[in-house]
Design a protein around this motif. Structure first.
Motif, PDB file in Angstrom:
ATOM      1  N   LEU A  44      39.494  43.538  25.234  1.00  0.00           N
ATOM      2  CA  LEU A  44      39.429  42.195  25.810  1.00  0.00           C
ATOM      3  C   LEU A  44      40.518  41.977  26.850  1.00  0.00           C
ATOM      4  O   LEU A  44      40.405  41.100  27.710  1.00  0.00           O
ATOM      5  CB  LEU A  44      39.570  41.146  24.692  1.00  0.00           C
ATOM      6  N   THR A  45      41.560  42.794  26.794  1.00  0.00           N
ATOM      7  CA  THR A  45      42.714  42.640  27.687  1.00  0.00           C
ATOM      8  C   THR A  45      42.601  43.586  28.881  1.00  0.00           C
ATOM      9  O   THR A  45      42.319  44.777  28.697  1.00  0.00           O
ATOM     10  CB  THR A  45      44.020  42.940  26.925  1.00  0.00           C
ATOM     11  N   PRO A  46      42.821  43.105  30.109  1.00  0.00           N
ATOM     12  CA  PRO A  46      42.764  43.979  31.295  1.00  0.00           C
ATOM     13  C   PRO A  46      43.935  44.959  31.350  1.00  0.00           C
ATOM     14  O   PRO A  46      44.905  44.752  32.080  1.00  0.00           O
ATOM     15  CB  PRO A  46      42.818  42.992  32.463  1.00  0.00           C
ATOM     16  N   LEU A  81      34.970  41.498  36.517  1.00  0.00           N
ATOM     17  CA  LEU A  81      34.137  40.477  35.885  1.00  0.00           C
ATOM     18  C   LEU A  81      33.508  39.569  36.936  1.00  0.00           C
ATOM     19  O   LEU A  81      32.344  39.185  36.836  1.00  0.00           O
ATOM     20  CB  LEU A  81      34.971  39.638  34.908  1.00  0.00           C
ATOM     21  N   THR A  82      34.298  39.234  37.949  1.00  0.00           N
ATOM     22  CA  THR A  82      33.784  38.391  39.032  1.00  0.00           C
ATOM     23  C   THR A  82      32.702  39.129  39.812  1.00  0.00           C
ATOM     24  O   THR A  82      31.664  38.546  40.146  1.00  0.00           O
ATOM     25  CB  THR A  82      34.927  37.986  39.978  1.00  0.00           C
ATOM     26  N   ILE A 122      35.270  34.826  31.553  1.00  0.00           N
ATOM     27  CA  ILE A 122      36.509  34.913  32.335  1.00  0.00           C
ATOM     28  C   ILE A 122      37.576  33.988  31.752  1.00  0.00           C
ATOM     29  O   ILE A 122      38.757  34.337  31.690  1.00  0.00           O
ATOM     30  CB  ILE A 122      36.231  34.562  33.815  1.00  0.00           C
ATOM     31  N   ALA A 123      37.155  32.794  31.295  1.00  0.00           N
ATOM     32  CA  ALA A 123      38.094  31.838  30.704  1.00  0.00           C
ATOM     33  C   ALA A 123      38.716  32.392  29.424  1.00  0.00           C
ATOM     34  O   ALA A 123      39.918  32.224  29.187  1.00  0.00           O
ATOM     35  CB  ALA A 123      37.380  30.522  30.410  1.00  0.00           C
ATOM     36  N   VAL A 124      37.916  33.066  28.608  1.00  0.00           N
ATOM     37  CA  VAL A 124      38.424  33.668  27.365  1.00  0.00           C
ATOM     38  C   VAL A 124      39.451  34.742  27.677  1.00  0.00           C
ATOM     39  O   VAL A 124      40.509  34.826  27.034  1.00  0.00           O
ATOM     40  CB  VAL A 124      37.266  34.245  26.530  1.00  0.00           C
ATOM     41  N   VAL A 125      39.166  35.567  28.667  1.00  0.00           N
ATOM     42  CA  VAL A 125      40.100  36.631  29.047  1.00  0.00           C
ATOM     43  C   VAL A 125      41.416  36.044  29.553  1.00  0.00           C
ATOM     44  O   VAL A 125      42.501  36.506  29.182  1.00  0.00           O
ATOM     45  CB  VAL A 125      39.479  37.546  30.126  1.00  0.00           C
ATOM     46  N   LYS A 126      41.311  35.007  30.381  1.00  0.00           N
ATOM     47  CA  LYS A 126      42.518  34.398  30.936  1.00  0.00           C
ATOM     48  C   LYS A 126      43.327  33.639  29.883  1.00  0.00           C
ATOM     49  O   LYS A 126      44.552  33.493  30.019  1.00  0.00           O
ATOM     50  CB  LYS A 126      42.154  33.446  32.081  1.00  0.00           C
ATOM     51  N   ALA A 127      42.654  33.155  28.843  1.00  0.00           N
ATOM     52  CA  ALA A 127      43.352  32.457  27.766  1.00  0.00           C
ATOM     53  C   ALA A 127      43.979  33.438  26.776  1.00  0.00           C
ATOM     54  O   ALA A 127      44.836  33.051  25.979  1.00  0.00           O
ATOM     55  CB  ALA A 127      42.396  31.527  27.029  1.00  0.00           C
TER      56      ALA A 127
END
Length: 274
Positions: free
Chosen positions: A195-197, A205-206, A215-220
């Motif tokens: 889940l982590t880049p 993803l974009t 994308i929101a889950v990854v950034k959170a």
């Protein structure tokens, strides 16, 4: 006894306990370091070789899959993400079993129990410090010159350590009562890794038109933010975004508060289950 004398006695008692806890922390961290490299020919050099070897292998493999990505200095991008995630992985995995493994000592010696999960975080951070040598080697190889933004490493590391302390206190306490936590945490860490880049980039993803909530889950994701702060300091050579900084602080405080509350509420029962 006067009120002032009582206060002085309490201060002396607290100061004495803190001094004892610091001494125990130092001894435990030193012991972990010696045990880690006991009977190893290369010893602490493995802390440098391991991230370097992983970077070389993963760079060779994933560079072909990430041709559409905008990542520059991919080997440096990869090794910074890898050692940062490894710090969390090691700190929480060892913190998970810290109380259980300390059972013989806890049954014989009166000591503050929080010392053991926290000590595992310091041991992981100590190992992380040696891993930074590998980062320096990669920077020299690719002729990446650090800028003043390197200072962002300090808050990133401190916030990550606070986060790891909170998580270690939480899962370390839960593992005493629910041994399934040991297996569950291993599964969660595997899912967390993907889940982590670490070896991939958010731009993928974009480019693949991933839903906004993915994308929101990854950034959170807490580790996304800590790794991004580290990469801003070393790879991007820019200041982290305000959202990343805020989320990094929030996750650290939430984890510490949750870990502290659960640990304090359950620690008096540890002796019955270890």
């Amino acid at each position: 006894m006067s009120h002032r004398a009582e206060i002085n006695d309490k201060v002396t008692h607290v100061t004495g306990n803190l001094a004892k806890d610091r001494f125990i922390l130092l001894q435990l961290v030193t012991k972990d370091f010696k045990l880690r490299y006991r009977r190893s020919i290369l010893g602490v050099v493995w802390s440098v070789l391991n991230p370097l070897l992983m970077m070389i292998i993963m760079s060779f493999v994933f560079s072909y899959f990430l041709r559409g990505s905008n990542v520059e200095n991919y080997p440096l991008y990869l090794i910074v993400g890898n050692i940062t995630f490894s710090l969390m992985n090691e700190a929480t995995s060892t913190g998970l079993r810290s109380i259980i493994d300390a059972a013989p000592l806890l049954k014989k010696v009166r000591v503050d129990r929080w010392v053991f999960p926290v000590q595992k975080v310091f041991s992981a951070a100590f190992n992380f410090a040696f891993s930074l040598i590998a980062v320096v080697i990669v920077m020299l190889f690719f002729r990446v010159v650090p800028t003043w933004h390197i200072i962002w490493m300090i808050p990133a590391l401190l916030l990550l350590m606070v986060f790891c302390m909170g998580v270690s206190l939480l899962i370390g306490a839960l593992a005493v009562f629910f041994r399934d936590m040991i297996h569950l945490w291993s599964v969660l860490l595997t899912a967390w890794t993907y889940l982590t880049p670490i070896f991939w980039d958010l731009s993928l993803l974009t480019a693949s038109n991933a839903p906004w909530y993915v994308i929101a889950v990854v950034k959170a994701n807490p580790m996304y933010n800590y790794i991004d702060m580290m990469r801003c300091a070393i790879v991007y050579q820019a200041s982290p975004g305000s959202t990343v900084i805020i989320l990094s602080i929030v996750w650290a405080l939430v984890a510490l508060l949750a870990g502290y509350l659960v640990f304090r509420k359950t620690e008096h029962k540890f002796i019955l289950y270890i």
